[in-house]
Design an enzyme around this catalytic site. Structure first.
Site, short mmCIF file in Angstrom:
data_model
loop_
_atom_site.label_atom_id
_atom_site.label_comp_id
_atom_site.label_asym_id
_atom_site.label_seq_id
_atom_site.Cartn_x
_atom_site.Cartn_y
_atom_site.Cartn_z
N GLU A 160 14.07 16.86 -23.06
CA GLU A 160 14.15 16.02 -21.86
C GLU A 160 12.76 15.58 -21.40
O GLU A 160 12.54 14.42 -21.08
CB GLU A 160 14.85 16.78 -20.73
CG GLU A 160 16.37 16.88 -20.88
CD GLU A 160 17.06 15.56 -20.60
OE1 GLU A 160 16.40 14.62 -20.11
OE2 GLU A 160 18.27 15.45 -20.88
N SER A 161 11.83 16.54 -21.34
CA SER A 161 10.53 16.24 -20.74
C SER A 161 9.36 16.91 -21.44
O SER A 161 8.21 16.69 -21.04
CB SER A 161 10.54 16.71 -19.28
OG SER A 161 10.71 18.12 -19.22
#
Length: 479
Positions: A160-161
């Site tokens: 995701e990040s």
């Protein structure tokens, strides 16, 4: 040994050379070994088998879904269904989602493509993600355990990040779990001018755990729940309805039901988690993991600047910002009387003494400004490069239509555009000061350790013998 190399009963049954003999053996001698209701089942029942992850079990156990629950097929176990389910939950592998893909040929090929990508073209980027993961993995794992979720979801922020609390996507998703604003607020995260709790590794992980639990309750499948986390519940429901199957891997095989990002999402997660759970097996031998985050939470009963908090905690502003990434401005929210901040572990007592003994001016430094004829809040904010929201926050009850010349308001000490102490409108290197009763230029110069010559030069139009309380003068700005 990586999970992808483990051999299970399904791998044997899938072999066309021995499938028929194996089925015949189960038909002929199965009733001799399988107890009760399961012993009478036909070979078709084998289609529902899934291998129990072997990492924590003493032997190999296999389970099949029944209307009443999960029934053990090992004749050495003679527990009722509830006891078996409880035992399974206690002994299951930490990474149940990562292990499950080995049963599915479609999943395996897709995941191995992603593993190849992360270990070749994106190797350098993935190594950075792994290094950064060291700071947050223990914290996230503990929270997911408390929430009763599979521990392999700890690796979801990896794709995701990259465990970046400041990450922001083109879709305006923010934080390590990449929440969009609407979903974040639905799960209790605050987003406003002063804070964005999507950046908070603790609060955002709690919210993500509740969201993932809700998705699993809706779809009863982790691949579908993860797809919904990426694309939204509505899109996944439509895909199930249109494809007439609830098998994520069959849905993902077609281009018609989900976007490419979602079709690859679960494969990316499993590939990333598989590598992260055993990086040396994939050639990541020199990862310099960041030190795990460690902090002490303290509640303050007055708004305070981050620089003052850092000073009381005997640390740097950078450390305080790193421990409190949800704080977007130079201070805690001025509209909140109490706020919980994180400081380095072991500094709680020192911090409390410092905070309680400080004056309000020390805790929350503000620059006084005397209203002049024709001033408006918008013009003052523009002139000094500060947001109007901060001016209103520091001056509760102020009416923009009732500014009286000679009255005093407060401005934030930091220029939002330059990140520095605000200066005069003519941009000379100075800061404003409101004269107090009994002040003289001589006393002011001594108090602030500035040259009297510079002080007089900055205030050439001021008569030092006729200073009036409330009058505005300027002091030289020092870096």
């Amino acid at each position: 040994m990586p999970i992808r190399n483990k051999v299970t009963l399904l791998d044997i049954v899938d072999n066309p050379l021995i499938r028929i003999p194996v089925f015949l053996v189960f038909i002929l001698i199965g009733p001799l070994f399988l107890p009760g209701k399961v012993a009478a089942d036909t070979p078709e029942g084998l289609e529902g088998f899934s291998p129990f992850p072997p990492a924590q079990s003493a032997g190999e156990f296999f389970f099949r879904e029944e209307d009443q629950g999960m029934v053990c097929l090992n004749n050495e176990i003679s527990q009722d269904e509830d006891t078996v389910i409880s035992s399974m939950e206690q002994q299951r592998s930490e990474y149940v989602i990562l292990a499950s893909y080995s049963q599915n040929v479609l999943a395996r090929s897709s995941i191995e493509r992603q593993i190849a990508l992360y270990t070749t073209r994106r190797r350098k980027t993935f190594a950075k993600w792994l290094e950064r993961s060291g700071r947050y993995l223990p914290l996230i794992r503990d929270i997911l355990k408390e929430e009763g979720l599979p521990e392999d979801l700890t690796f979801l922020p990896l794709i995701e990040s990259g465990y970046n609390t400041a990450a922001r996507s083109h879709a305006r998703a923010v934080g390590p779990w990449q929440f969009i604003s609407a979903t974040a607020k639905r799960y209790g995260l605050k987003i406003n001018y002063w804070v964005d709790e999507r950046r908070d590794p603790v609060k955002s992980t709690r919210a993500a755990a509740r969201y993932l639990s809700s998705l699993y309750d809706q779809f009863d499948s982790w691949p579908l729940a993860l797809a919904a986390y990426n694309a939204g519940e509505g899109r996944v429901r439509r895909a199930i309805r249109r494809s007439r199957t609830d098998d994520y891997w069959k849905i993902a095989r077609s281009h018609y039901y989900l976007k490419r990002e979602t079709r690859n999402y679960v494969s990316k997660f499993i590939a990333a988690g598989t590598i992260a759970s055993d990086p040396e097996a994939y050639g990541f031998n020199d990862i310099d993991y960041h030190r795990p985050i460690s902090f002490e939470a303290v509640t303050i009963n007055h708004p305070a600047s981050l620089s003052f908090i850092a000073r009381c905690a005997a640390t740097s502003l950078k450390v305080i910002r790193g421990l409190n990434p949800e704080l977007k401005r130079w201070c805690t929210p001025p509209n909140l009387r109490t706020y919980t901040v994180r400081i380095p572990k072991g500094m709680g007592e020192v911090f409390r003494r410092c905070f309680e003994n400080a004056s309000a001016r020390d805790r929350m430094p503000r620059i006084p400004y005397v209203i002049r004829q024709g001033d408006t809040i918008s013009e003052i904010a523009e002139r000094y490069g500060v947001p109007q929201k901060e001016v209103y926050a520091l001056n509760k009850g102020i009416s923009p239509r009732r500014l009286r010349p000679g009255s005093m308001i407060y401005l934030p000490p930091v220029n939002a555009k330059r990140g520095r102490v605000i200066s005069r409108p003519n941009r000379s290197r100075s800061v404003p000061y409101v004269v107090q009763a009994g002040d003289t230029l001589y006393d002011i110069a001594g108090k602030y350790r500035v040259s009297r010559r510079k002080l007089y030069a900055l205030n050439s139009g001021v008569d030092p013998r006729r200073l009036r309380p409330g009058e505005l003068i300027y002091l030289p700005y020092r870096d």
